[in-house]
Design a protein around this motif. Sequence first.
Motif, PDB file in Angstrom:
ATOM      1  N   GLU A  67      -4.651  65.172 -16.860  1.00 40.90           N
ATOM      2  CA  GLU A  67      -5.515  64.202 -17.515  1.00 40.90           C
ATOM      3  C   GLU A  67      -5.881  64.688 -18.912  1.00 40.90           C
ATOM      4  O   GLU A  67      -6.343  65.818 -19.079  1.00 40.90           O
ATOM      5  N   THR A  68      -5.670  63.827 -19.868  1.00 40.52           N
ATOM      6  CA  THR A  68      -6.053  64.109 -21.259  1.00 40.52           C
ATOM      7  C   THR A  68      -6.097  62.780 -22.006  1.00 40.52           C
ATOM      8  O   THR A  68      -5.365  61.850 -21.661  1.00 40.52           O
ATOM      9  N   ASP A  69      -6.974  62.683 -23.045  1.00 41.05           N
ATOM     10  CA  ASP A  69      -6.987  61.398 -23.741  1.00 41.05           C
ATOM     11  C   ASP A  69      -6.673  61.564 -25.227  1.00 41.05           C
ATOM     12  O   ASP A  69      -6.988  60.744 -26.039  1.00 41.05           O
ATOM     13  N   ALA A  70      -6.039  62.710 -25.571  1.00 39.00           N
ATOM     14  CA  ALA A  70      -5.798  62.969 -26.986  1.00 39.00           C
ATOM     15  C   ALA A  70      -4.320  63.047 -27.356  1.00 39.00           C
ATOM     16  O   ALA A  70      -3.939  63.732 -28.291  1.00 39.00           O
ATOM     17  N   LEU A  71      -3.474  62.344 -26.641  1.00 43.47           N
ATOM     18  CA  LEU A  71      -2.039  62.441 -26.929  1.00 43.47           C
ATOM     19  C   LEU A  71      -1.599  61.361 -27.907  1.00 43.47           C
ATOM     20  O   LEU A  71      -1.950  60.190 -27.767  1.00 43.47           O
ATOM     21  N   THR A  72      -0.812  61.788 -28.865  1.00 44.70           N
ATOM     22  CA  THR A  72      -0.249  60.813 -29.807  1.00 44.70           C
ATOM     23  C   THR A  72       1.161  60.476 -29.375  1.00 44.70           C
ATOM     24  O   THR A  72       1.735  61.143 -28.507  1.00 44.70           O
ATOM     25  N   ASP A  73       1.713  59.451 -29.972  1.00 46.51           N
ATOM     26  CA  ASP A  73       3.098  59.072 -29.659  1.00 46.51           C
ATOM     27  C   ASP A  73       4.053  60.205 -29.981  1.00 46.51           C
ATOM     28  O   ASP A  73       5.042  60.419 -29.275  1.00 46.51           O
ATOM     29  N   ALA A  74       3.728  60.967 -31.057  1.00 47.59           N
ATOM     30  CA  ALA A  74       4.576  62.095 -31.445  1.00 47.59           C
ATOM     31  C   ALA A  74       4.590  63.147 -30.342  1.00 47.59           C
ATOM     32  O   ALA A  74       5.638  63.686 -29.986  1.00 47.59           O
ATOM     33  N   GLU A  83       6.755  62.055 -27.572  1.00 49.33           N
ATOM     34  CA  GLU A  83       8.154  62.175 -27.946  1.00 49.33           C
ATOM     35  C   GLU A  83       8.650  63.599 -27.702  1.00 49.33           C
ATOM     36  O   GLU A  83       9.711  63.818 -27.125  1.00 49.33           O
ATOM     37  N   VAL A  84       7.837  64.577 -28.110  1.00 46.09           N
ATOM     38  CA  VAL A  84       8.211  65.983 -27.919  1.00 46.09           C
ATOM     39  C   VAL A  84       8.335  66.311 -26.436  1.00 46.09           C
ATOM     40  O   VAL A  84       9.311  66.934 -25.985  1.00 46.09           O
ATOM     41  N   MET A  85       7.344  65.857 -25.701  1.00 45.53           N
ATOM     42  CA  MET A  85       7.358  66.159 -24.260  1.00 45.53           C
ATOM     43  C   MET A  85       8.562  65.560 -23.565  1.00 45.53           C
ATOM     44  O   MET A  85       9.125  66.148 -22.656  1.00 45.53           O
ATOM     45  N   LYS A  86       8.931  64.387 -23.986  1.00 47.09           N
ATOM     46  CA  LYS A  86      10.100  63.731 -23.412  1.00 47.09           C
ATOM     47  C   LYS A  86      11.341  64.592 -23.601  1.00 47.09           C
ATOM     48  O   LYS A  86      12.273  64.558 -22.794  1.00 47.09           O
ATOM     49  N   GLY A  87      11.302  65.383 -24.708  1.00 47.38           N
ATOM     50  CA  GLY A  87      12.444  66.232 -25.008  1.00 47.38           C
ATOM     51  C   GLY A  87      12.440  67.569 -24.303  1.00 47.38           C
ATOM     52  O   GLY A  87      13.401  68.330 -24.401  1.00 47.38           O
ATOM     53  N   LEU A 108       0.549  72.159 -25.008  1.00 45.43           N
ATOM     54  CA  LEU A 108      -0.789  71.605 -25.176  1.00 45.43           C
ATOM     55  C   LEU A 108      -1.716  72.632 -25.822  1.00 45.43           C
ATOM     56  O   LEU A 108      -2.558  72.306 -26.648  1.00 45.43           O
ATOM     57  N   GLN A 109      -1.513  73.898 -25.450  1.00 43.56           N
ATOM     58  CA  GLN A 109      -2.342  74.953 -26.001  1.00 43.56           C
ATOM     59  C   GLN A 109      -2.088  75.108 -27.503  1.00 43.56           C
ATOM     60  O   GLN A 109      -3.012  75.178 -28.309  1.00 43.56           O
ATOM     61  N   GLU A 110      -0.787  75.137 -27.832  1.00 45.50           N
ATOM     62  CA  GLU A 110      -0.402  75.222 -29.237  1.00 45.50           C
ATOM     63  C   GLU A 110      -1.088  74.150 -30.059  1.00 45.50           C
ATOM     64  O   GLU A 110      -1.594  74.393 -31.144  1.00 45.50           O
ATOM     65  N   LYS A 111      -1.095  72.936 -29.548  1.00 49.11           N
ATOM     66  CA  LYS A 111      -1.655  71.797 -30.285  1.00 49.11           C
ATOM     67  C   LYS A 111      -3.163  71.708 -30.108  1.00 49.11           C
ATOM     68  O   LYS A 111      -3.788  70.803 -30.623  1.00 49.11           O
ATOM     69  N   ASP A 112      -3.702  72.608 -29.317  1.00 47.90           N
ATOM     70  CA  ASP A 112      -5.127  72.635 -29.025  1.00 47.90           C
ATOM     71  C   ASP A 112      -5.630  71.301 -28.455  1.00 47.90           C
ATOM     72  O   ASP A 112      -6.593  70.720 -28.900  1.00 47.90           O
ATOM     73  N   ILE A 113      -4.889  70.817 -27.495  1.00 51.68           N
ATOM     74  CA  ILE A 113      -5.268  69.560 -26.830  1.00 51.68           C
ATOM     75  C   ILE A 113      -5.956  69.890 -25.501  1.00 51.68           C
ATOM     76  O   ILE A 113      -5.427  70.664 -24.698  1.00 51.68           O
ATOM     77  N   ALA A 114      -7.164  69.312 -25.308  1.00 53.83           N
ATOM     78  CA  ALA A 114      -7.892  69.582 -24.057  1.00 53.83           C
ATOM     79  C   ALA A 114      -7.274  68.799 -22.898  1.00 53.83           C
ATOM     80  O   ALA A 114      -6.830  67.666 -23.067  1.00 53.83           O
TER      81      ALA A 114
END
Lengths: 312, 385
Positions: free
Chosen positions: A235-242, A245-249, A281-287
Amino acid sequence: MEYAIEVSKLVKRYKELLALDHFDMTIREGEIFGLLGPNGSGKTTTINCILSLLKYDKGQIRVFGREIKPSDYELKKQIGVVFQEVAVFDELSVRDNIDYFCGLYVDDKVLRKQYVDEAIKFVGLENYEKFVPGKLSGGLLRRLNIACGIAHKPKLIFFDEPTVAVDPQSRNNILEGIVKLRDAGATIVYTSHYMEEVEQICDRILIMDKGKAVATGTAEELKNMTKNRETITLETDALTDADLEVMKGLPHVYDISYENGVLSLYYSAGRNNLVRVVNYLQEKDIAFTNVHSKVPTLNDVFLEITGKELRD
Amino acid sequence: MLHIIKYAIKTAVKNRNTFIWTFIFPIALATFMYLAFGNIYNEEFVMKSIPVAVEEGEMQEVLSEFLGGLAQDNGDPYFEVRILDKEGAGKALENGEVSAIITSGAEPSVIVGGEDFKQEIVVSVINSFVRNMRKAGAIRLMTVSEGTDEMQVVLMDETAAEPEVFFVEKSLSKGPQNIYNNFFYAIFAMGCLFSTMGAANLTSKLMPGRTSLSGRLNVCGTSKFKMVVSEMLVYFLVVFIAQMAGYFYMRLIGIELTGDVLAVAGIIAAGALYGVAKGVLIGAIPKISEGIKVGICVGSTMLLSFLADLCTTGIKAGIERTVPIVNRISPAALISDSFMTIYVYEDYGKYFQNLLTLVGMAVVGTSIAIFILSRCRAGKMMLKT
Ligand SMILES: Nc1ncnc2c1ncn2[C@@H]1O[C@H](COP(=O)(O)OP(=O)(O)OP(=O)(O)O)[C@@H](O)[C@H]1O
Ligand SMILES: [Mg+2]
């Protein structure tokens, strides 16, 4: 390889209902063979046909290489059956019931007494020997049913959903006991619609649906049949389309979904899938919270093959 | 086998309620009948003499002297004998002036006008006479000796070097009671036939597919022969003991079923075996429901009882005239007839023939049942019991 049971092209009809539809199954000597299927899939019908209780329309059944007939008492002596429905005498005590059934196979009195004692211990009914079935709770009654089926130490044992209504503790004891029976040399046919049980004890599993065998193999082999090998959700609410896209890869990801703040990643293979996601997620500092990694169960296998859940 | 027998007994003992009826049935019925017409056993039974016609012929002297000499306890003669020619006798019978005609050929026979106990007495007396006459070879002299409390009629065979004495009727004063005894014999016959119902369950419960228990019993390593025979044996003993208890109870309350206890036990045993075997066979009929099996048990028991006069009278005699073979194999007829052979006729040849017929039918029925059971499979399993 010796086969304990060979069933080929078995067809059984109940009037217009096709209960078994060219059903095939081979069971090796010395294995615990799981027959997994939802209610009404034909598990009990299969067993009853093998035991020559039921007429069938077509097909061939061999038990220890022999066609089994109703009067083949020699063959029947080597078989033990624990029916889905409890089959005991209401008038007789726990001990007498077990002794009665055991005595239908074993004549020697001393040996029989030993067998009965062992069976009582096997199901843990030591404190209930004098009880009549009417005074036993549902779970205890099922345990008596099991004891009556296995007391004579058969070479081939059928368990038809033996653990229904049995509490988890006793269920585990029974499952362990069944493994011990196998280790002592018995061949076991185990039917259930509890995939966890089947997965826990069975050497090989046949999944059946609507009277047909849909897949056979070890639990591992069956799971390898599915496309999905791992599903990661978080669960997270801070994901962008970019980000998506990365995760899909990421390696092995074949599908991705992001709805209402829940991210699901579907993998077709691979190890350390979770680590890669978390690192990103850690790299991008996403909670994020509530991370789950789920590997497929037999239910998923069933779902993928038949398009429906094993359990409703 | 002992193992199954042991548990069959245990189960039977635990299932008292079912078995109690087997015991209550003969006792209750006997009590009921005793209350209904048992007073003939206590009070002196006084009866008007029975008018009979003896046809003119070679035996007329002997017969009329014999019949005329029989007297009741109170001294009244049993029979009022008239010697008539064939035509006159026929007319008298038609008009109801006499109850029976006795023909006077070389071997006398009886023609009766109806079916009440008077006629039955005549028939039983003449039957007895004929049987003894056959044994004696030739009868020259007849003496009637009067005992103090019982009449005895004897036939003497004078052709023998030592005159032999044959007892024709041990106790003619009990004549009418013998007739009522028929109803008490009927209790045993019915008791044996009713065991059919209980026995049907013995094999019915072994039919694969009926209950989970029947499935369980079908997959075990013991042959159907052993299972059926052991269970039958136990149930047979229950029925047998219940009937014998009924018998001793009847004697206790004063019903005069005299005679050899062993002979009675033989009849009851053969009858019970037949009843149980019949149930076992009905229970093993495949593809029909429990309800229908019970129906067949009840229906056949009723029919057989009816045919053997256990409910009414006259049917059995009618069958004897038209299709006698039916009476030779109808179990109820065989059972009640066997009682007659020991109480009235003392004809042991007939007795053993009847018993063997019953046992033979039981063996055949059981064999068929076992044959069916050891090869049948169910078309479907009952889902719930
Ligand atoms: N006696 C019967 N008459 C008609 N249909 C029957 C009968 N017994 C079973 N069936 C049908 O045959 C099919 C297979 O039944 P079966 O009892 O073999 O299923 P199962 O896999 O053992 O199910 P469960 O998990 O509920 O025990 C079901 O659709 C059932 O309704
Ligand atoms: Mg089932």
